[in-house]
Design a protein around this motif. Sequence first.
Motif, short mmCIF file in Angstrom:
data_model
loop_
_atom_site.label_atom_id
_atom_site.label_comp_id
_atom_site.label_asym_id
_atom_site.label_seq_id
_atom_site.Cartn_x
_atom_site.Cartn_y
_atom_site.Cartn_z
N MET A 146 0.84 -1.20 0.00
CA MET A 146 0.00 0.00 0.00
C MET A 146 0.88 1.26 0.00
N VAL A 147 0.66 2.10 -1.01
CA VAL A 147 1.39 3.38 -1.10
C VAL A 147 0.59 4.42 -0.35
N ARG A 148 1.31 5.19 0.48
CA ARG A 148 0.63 6.20 1.30
C ARG A 148 1.29 7.58 1.05
N VAL A 149 0.49 8.64 1.18
CA VAL A 149 0.97 10.02 1.11
C VAL A 149 0.94 10.60 2.51
N HIS A 150 1.99 11.35 2.87
CA HIS A 150 2.15 11.79 4.25
C HIS A 150 1.90 13.28 4.46
N ARG A 151 1.83 14.08 3.42
CA ARG A 151 1.54 15.50 3.60
C ARG A 151 0.95 16.07 2.33
N ALA A 152 0.42 17.30 2.43
CA ALA A 152 -0.21 17.96 1.28
C ALA A 152 0.86 18.35 0.25
N VAL A 153 0.49 18.28 -1.00
CA VAL A 153 1.39 18.59 -2.13
C VAL A 153 0.78 19.70 -2.97
N ASP A 154 1.64 20.67 -3.38
CA ASP A 154 1.18 21.78 -4.24
C ASP A 154 1.44 21.38 -5.70
N ARG A 155 0.38 21.31 -6.47
CA ARG A 155 0.53 20.89 -7.86
C ARG A 155 1.36 21.89 -8.65
N TYR A 158 4.85 20.62 -7.76
CA TYR A 158 5.12 19.25 -8.18
C TYR A 158 3.87 18.70 -8.85
N PRO A 159 3.78 18.85 -10.18
CA PRO A 159 2.56 18.37 -10.86
C PRO A 159 2.43 16.86 -10.84
N GLN A 160 3.53 16.09 -10.73
CA GLN A 160 3.47 14.63 -10.63
C GLN A 160 4.76 14.10 -10.05
N PHE A 161 4.70 12.82 -9.56
CA PHE A 161 5.87 12.14 -9.02
C PHE A 161 6.02 10.81 -9.77
N VAL A 162 7.24 10.50 -10.13
CA VAL A 162 7.54 9.21 -10.77
C VAL A 162 8.63 8.55 -9.95
N PHE A 163 8.26 7.45 -9.28
CA PHE A 163 9.26 6.71 -8.51
C PHE A 163 9.15 5.24 -8.87
N THR A 183 3.77 6.22 -11.31
CA THR A 183 3.49 7.63 -11.55
C THR A 183 2.32 8.05 -10.69
N VAL A 184 2.55 9.09 -9.89
CA VAL A 184 1.49 9.65 -9.05
C VAL A 184 1.18 11.04 -9.59
N VAL A 185 0.01 11.26 -10.12
CA VAL A 185 -0.42 12.53 -10.68
C VAL A 185 -1.12 13.34 -9.60
N VAL A 186 -0.71 14.62 -9.48
CA VAL A 186 -1.34 15.51 -8.51
C VAL A 186 -2.46 16.24 -9.22
#
Length: 849
Positions: A146-155, A158-163, A183-186
């Motif tokens: 399970m992938v979790r997000v830990h804080r708010a993100v400003d698009r 950071y419009p997206q994250f690729v890990f 790919t996590v799209v904000v």
Amino acid sequence: MARSLIFLIGVFYAVFSGYAGSCAKHSFQRKVLDQSLAGNHVSKDYGVQSIRIPHSLSQDRPKLTVREDDYLSSKASERKVLRRTKRRWSPLPFNIIENDVPPFPKDVEVVGSDSSANYSVYYTISGPGVTSPPIGVFSVNRDTGMVRVHRAVDREEYPQFVFEAQVFDRRTNRETDLPLPITVVVNDVNDNAPQFSDSLELWMLEKSSAGTTVGKLNATDKDQENTPHTKIQYKLLSGTDLFVINSQTGVITTKTATLDREVQDKHLVTVQIKDMDGAPDGLASTGTATILLKDINDNPPTFREKSYSAKVQENKADVLVLRIPVDDKDLKKTPNWNAVYKITKGNEKGNFRIETDPKTNEGLLYVSKALNHEEGGNLKLEVTAENEAKLVGSQAAWASIPVDINVIDEDEGPEFSAPILQLRIKENVPNGTLIGTYTAVDPETKSSEGIKYFKVSDPASWINVDENTGELTIANTVDRESQFVTGNMYNITVKAVDRSSKTGTGMVLIRIEDENDNAPSIPSKDLILCEKNGELGSVLVEAEDHDLHPFSGPFTFELADGHDGKWKLKDMKDTSVVLQQAQELPTGVYTVPLVVKDLQSFGEKQVVSIRICQCRAGQCIAKQSSVSLGVWGILALLLGLALLLLLCIFCTLACTTEQEKIYLDDASSGMLLKSNTEAPGEEVNAPIVVVPSSVVDGSVKMGHIERQEALNSSGFGTLNINQETLQKNSYPMYSRDFSMTDTLHRYNSGIYGGSTQFEGGQQQFTNEYSSLETWRTNGLYLDKKLTYFITEGDGRYADDLIRAYGYEGEGSPAGSVGCCSDQEADDNLDFLNTLGPKFKTLADVCAAK
């Protein structure tokens, strides 16, 4: 609520579609793997995608869906039975909402691998947002994936994250499947209001027509492009009575044509920009736009007064008469405001000028030429004020005002009837001739009574001015060719003085007419004719005449009476003639009489001197002359040669004496030594030429003879010579055997002074006889010396050698006169022809005798 339901349905559809695709993909991959194990390369489209799998499967890392050790044994012939498992890697991108609200952490999505069915696995993620900045935004549950997000993100940041997600075997810590990029799209939310991006200052010309574009306002929004979040609407909140703005483009235009800079030079309008295309829930910003009005020349300058007047003193120039101020509503210090003044009436004679004061914009009225009260005491002018720029946007015209000028009278000096009086006379007019009258009047009384006249300038003192009448008469001979005449004009200055000592000045210009009072003249009468072999030379003779035409050229040239016929004239031109030899002439100076006449046959005789010579660069060069010598001239030259011969003998004797000391009589009280004095020395009475004391063997190197010197009271020396010595050296005059004692007063060029005594037979010699014998003795000595030079070469002293001078200059016909020089032949008299001009007089005397 409806939106949340739609979102859940979409997620469910995506998961289901991914699972179905994964199953089909696994079926296709199994079939491909079976064929590849049979040794075939497969590349075929099965409706899902085209995959090419190589025959070799020897890679270290596992493939996307299968592992090599699940299908191959250590031997190529052994095969395992493939088991189809469910693929759980999630291919679709995950989504999160920007600036999500707490609580955190929040679950995003589960990542899973099919290898979990065969292995006990755990999951890891790495990359941006996890292990690289921004670190700690995401994490994964190692056991569940399970992938979790830990804080708010400003698009907007950071419009997206690729890990990357990886799966490992818990037992061996080896990867059980290929790494999978995640790919996590904000997702954007409307959290940014639009902002103005450019300056809010606009400008336009005043009094522009309605609908004129003022400018364009630009705005931007940081939210996601091409969404309602960034669609901006423009709206005017103020100034709507004067301007209009386009809600989509932000272009502002005028709504009226009444904008006047002189009334209000700038306008401030409030503009609202709102996203969501102006929807009520959209975000908005406001700004104040400044609209500047630029000036046009719609206002002409206006005078502050309706008329102006001024006073000015007569006979004064360059005087400021009046300042004329104006007003102009246009922008200051611009061509629309700068005034240009013109005098449109009353200045026909050019007495006035008007300028603009650059600081105050006032008109400055000047008197440029002095005014005369008697010609008019009151002058009326009209002055117009304009601008540098043309008048536009107005129906008004340039304004004009009247200006009255009063000329103040003053007591003035006399005025001549004409400022400049011109007269015409002929040169050489007799003295006392009346040539004109120059009078003046009082400008107030218009009368000449009581006015006196005086000369101020008369450079040549040719004119007299009558003090009472102003009559002009000739005082001295007038010459047109004088240095005081320029362009045939001669001028004088006359002053008039009235009873009140007021003065006036006038000028008299006198034009002088020419007369034939100058005969032609030859300015250069000394001419040079360069001698040329075989040619008759010629020279150019030029003449001039100070008179004007027809009293000057063309000239007539003639040979005057009494010429010798050696010259003739040719190539006669206006002012020159060629004078040529009529026969060949030797070098020398010749005089030729010429008569030169002008066009009126007026002329006189003139003499030209011509020098015929050899030339270099057009100038005569000195030439050595050859003369014939008479008998006496030759004898005189032979006498000079004899003197030169004696000088050579003297030098020879002097050279053979090697610094031998010579004792003198008591009168000298010393010794005669060799001197290096270059200037003439003092006269010495001691002997100069010394007869050799003894001749032993006839050689130049004299043997030492015992010489007994005894000094007595008379200072005489005693010399003993025996007969054998005399006979050996061939002296016939001393043929007897006797002992000679010679008492000497001195030797002087071979002349013995005193007397000579002989033992065994007394004999007295007179001075004359002694001189003759001394001369013969010297001759015999020289013969012996020359004989020695011929017969004996060894053992000679270097001083006795005969040497020729190494002279580096030009040779001399007379030869060298040095003490040891080699003489020329005595019969060579060619040098007599080149002795130079100094012997000419001697030659002439000898030739005459």
